[in-house]
Scaffold this motif. Structure first.
Motif, PDB file in Angstrom:
ATOM      1  N   LEU A  34       0.827  -1.197   0.000  1.00  0.00           N
ATOM      2  CA  LEU A  34       0.000   0.000   0.000  1.00  0.00           C
ATOM      3  C   LEU A  34       0.870   1.260   0.000  1.00  0.00           C
ATOM      4  O   LEU A  34       1.777   1.400   0.818  1.00  0.00           O
ATOM      5  CB  LEU A  34      -0.917   0.009   1.228  1.00  0.00           C
ATOM      6  CG  LEU A  34      -2.059   1.039   1.220  1.00  0.00           C
ATOM      7  CD1 LEU A  34      -3.061   0.721   0.113  1.00  0.00           C
ATOM      8  CD2 LEU A  34      -2.759   1.059   2.578  1.00  0.00           C
ATOM      9  N   GLU A  85      -5.532  -7.812   2.980  1.00  0.00           N
ATOM     10  CA  GLU A  85      -4.717  -7.324   1.868  1.00  0.00           C
ATOM     11  C   GLU A  85      -5.463  -7.550   0.548  1.00  0.00           C
ATOM     12  O   GLU A  85      -4.881  -7.937  -0.469  1.00  0.00           O
ATOM     13  CB  GLU A  85      -3.325  -7.958   1.875  1.00  0.00           C
ATOM     14  CG  GLU A  85      -2.580  -7.735   3.181  1.00  0.00           C
ATOM     15  CD  GLU A  85      -1.062  -7.702   3.041  1.00  0.00           C
ATOM     16  OE1 GLU A  85      -0.577  -7.704   1.900  1.00  0.00           O
ATOM     17  OE2 GLU A  85      -0.382  -7.657   4.087  1.00  0.00           O
ATOM     18  N   TYR A  94      -6.963  -5.738  -2.199  1.00  0.00           N
ATOM     19  CA  TYR A  94      -6.909  -4.391  -2.757  1.00  0.00           C
ATOM     20  C   TYR A  94      -8.184  -4.029  -3.507  1.00  0.00           C
ATOM     21  O   TYR A  94      -8.561  -2.853  -3.554  1.00  0.00           O
ATOM     22  CB  TYR A  94      -5.679  -4.254  -3.651  1.00  0.00           C
ATOM     23  CG  TYR A  94      -4.385  -4.317  -2.865  1.00  0.00           C
ATOM     24  CD1 TYR A  94      -3.855  -3.176  -2.262  1.00  0.00           C
ATOM     25  CD2 TYR A  94      -3.713  -5.525  -2.679  1.00  0.00           C
ATOM     26  CE1 TYR A  94      -2.685  -3.227  -1.513  1.00  0.00           C
ATOM     27  CE2 TYR A  94      -2.542  -5.586  -1.939  1.00  0.00           C
ATOM     28  CZ  TYR A  94      -2.041  -4.435  -1.348  1.00  0.00           C
ATOM     29  OH  TYR A  94      -0.889  -4.495  -0.604  1.00  0.00           O
ATOM     30  N   SER A 118     -10.414  -0.800  -2.616  1.00  0.00           N
ATOM     31  CA  SER A 118     -10.842   0.144  -3.652  1.00  0.00           C
ATOM     32  C   SER A 118     -12.340   0.412  -3.589  1.00  0.00           C
ATOM     33  O   SER A 118     -12.788   1.564  -3.655  1.00  0.00           O
ATOM     34  CB  SER A 118     -10.464  -0.408  -5.031  1.00  0.00           C
ATOM     35  OG  SER A 118     -10.852   0.481  -6.057  1.00  0.00           O
ATOM     36  N   LEU A 122      -6.391   3.088  -6.196  1.00  0.00           N
ATOM     37  CA  LEU A 122      -7.503   2.329  -5.616  1.00  0.00           C
ATOM     38  C   LEU A 122      -8.659   3.243  -5.229  1.00  0.00           C
ATOM     39  O   LEU A 122      -9.831   2.856  -5.298  1.00  0.00           O
ATOM     40  CB  LEU A 122      -7.021   1.587  -4.367  1.00  0.00           C
ATOM     41  CG  LEU A 122      -5.884   0.584  -4.551  1.00  0.00           C
ATOM     42  CD1 LEU A 122      -5.367   0.126  -3.199  1.00  0.00           C
ATOM     43  CD2 LEU A 122      -6.346  -0.609  -5.386  1.00  0.00           C
ATOM     44  N   SER A 180      -2.759   3.462  -3.512  1.00  0.00           N
ATOM     45  CA  SER A 180      -2.476   2.605  -4.664  1.00  0.00           C
ATOM     46  C   SER A 180      -1.802   1.322  -4.209  1.00  0.00           C
ATOM     47  O   SER A 180      -1.195   1.258  -3.135  1.00  0.00           O
ATOM     48  CB  SER A 180      -1.545   3.314  -5.658  1.00  0.00           C
ATOM     49  OG  SER A 180      -2.124   4.495  -6.161  1.00  0.00           O
ATOM     50  N   LYS A 181      -1.889   0.314  -5.061  1.00  0.00           N
ATOM     51  CA  LYS A 181      -1.122  -0.914  -4.853  1.00  0.00           C
ATOM     52  C   LYS A 181       0.178  -0.772  -5.629  1.00  0.00           C
ATOM     53  O   LYS A 181       0.177  -0.733  -6.858  1.00  0.00           O
ATOM     54  CB  LYS A 181      -1.891  -2.133  -5.342  1.00  0.00           C
ATOM     55  CG  LYS A 181      -1.121  -3.436  -5.138  1.00  0.00           C
ATOM     56  CD  LYS A 181      -1.883  -4.635  -5.675  1.00  0.00           C
ATOM     57  CE  LYS A 181      -1.076  -5.927  -5.460  1.00  0.00           C
ATOM     58  NZ  LYS A 181      -1.769  -7.114  -6.019  1.00  0.00           N
TER      59      LYS A 181
END
Length: 315
Positions: free
Chosen positions: A170, A216, A218, A222, A254, A269-270
């Protein structure tokens, strides 16, 4: 070895994280203030130097002074401390300028006194500084600064801070347009009541966001980075907000929202590459509006406030 002086890094923070108004926050690693804290024989708090911002030197009028005095009073400590505050977080930026000062001083004093206080106690003292800054003793910025990572303030009275798992990939992107929105002013425009339907949507997003952090997941993060209550009101104070958000999402972020009370805007963001792309996209919008601004990309700072080795203050 007994220390009489230390230098600390006090991180900037993102509060609210969209759906977590006044309860969620995270610490950044790439931007923050620096403070030098030294023991003195004279009682109380004396601020000897402030750089980077025009802020009061009088302890009772400065958030760091107020937080430090609250701590000394609680400990019945008879000595005192001198502070140098080197501001690298602009006041009114929405990334926890006052929180950095308030949390940094109490963390530093705690180190010099042999850590007599818990992290939760330090948050309580730092909240007194936040009260001076905004009129409300909120903990959503000072908690992640002191605990590090992502925190949830389950309750402010009595205080109950919960550490939240931080996904390893992250990253945060932040743009700070050079306009000032005071926290106290931005709170005045908020509604004091919401509909049950809006509350249900917000609670759902908050619960799912925390679940996404722990898993985790994502995609779940989002879907959950939505604010149906605060953002529609505060966003009208920030030029280009809707386009900035649109461009951040188009760049792969995200989610995107207002950091604290604004005017800074954050996206999560990832991965660092996507976070850099999102930062550029957000910055481009402000450049087209001829708005001077700063842009930052940072991993989540899981350590929080930390000691800086060596003497002096970096430029």
């Amino acid at each position: 070895m007994i220390q009489n002086e230390i230098k600390v890094f006090c991180p900037a923070t993102i509060a609210n994280i969209s759906c977590g108004f006044d309860v969620l926050g995270l610490a950044l690693g790439s931007v923050g203030d620096e403070m030098v804290i030294r023991k003195t024989e004279l009682p109380g708090i004396v601020i000897t130097r402030i750089t980077g911002q025009d802020l009061p030197l009088e302890a009772q009028k400065n958030v760091a002074g107020v937080a430090g005095l609250a701590m000394l009073e609680s400990l019945n400590y008879q000595g005192g401390f001198e502070l140098e505050i080197h501001k690298k977080i602009k006041a009114g930026s929405g990334i926890g300028s006052s929180a950095a000062s308030a949390s940094g001083v109490v963390w530093g004093i705690n180190q010099l006194l042999g850590e007599p206080c818990t992290e939760e106690q330090l948050v309580r003292f730092a909240m007194e500084g936040e009260k001076l800054a905004s009129g409300t003793p909120h903990a959503d910025n000072v908690a992640p600064a002191i605990y590090g990572g992502i925190t949830l303030v389950r309750s402010s009275d009595p205080l109950d801070v919960v550490r939240i798992h931080c996904p390893s990939e992250l990253y945060a992107s932040v743009v700070h347009p050079h306009i000032e929105i005071k926290t106290a002013d931005s709170r005045k425009i908020l509604r004091t009541s919401i509909s049950l339907a809006d509350g249900i949507r917000q609670w759902g997003n908050l619960g799912a966001l925390i679940a996404g952090f722990y898993k985790e997941d994502y995609a779940l993060i989002s879907r959950s980075l939505e604010d149906h209550i605060i953002e529609p009101i505060r966003s009208i104070l920030i030029p280009g907000f809707d386009e900035i958000k649109q461009q951040a999402l188009a760049a792969g972020a995200l989610g995107c929202g207002i950091s604290g009370s604004g005017p800074s805007i954050f996206s999560l963001s990832k991965g660092e590459e996507t976070a850099q792309n999102a930062a550029r996209a957000m910055s481009d919008v402000l450049s087209k509006l001829d708005l001077e601004h700063d842009a930052y990309v940072s991993g989540i700072n899981t350590e929080g406030i930390k000691l800086i080795t060596g003497k002096g203050v970096s430029p």
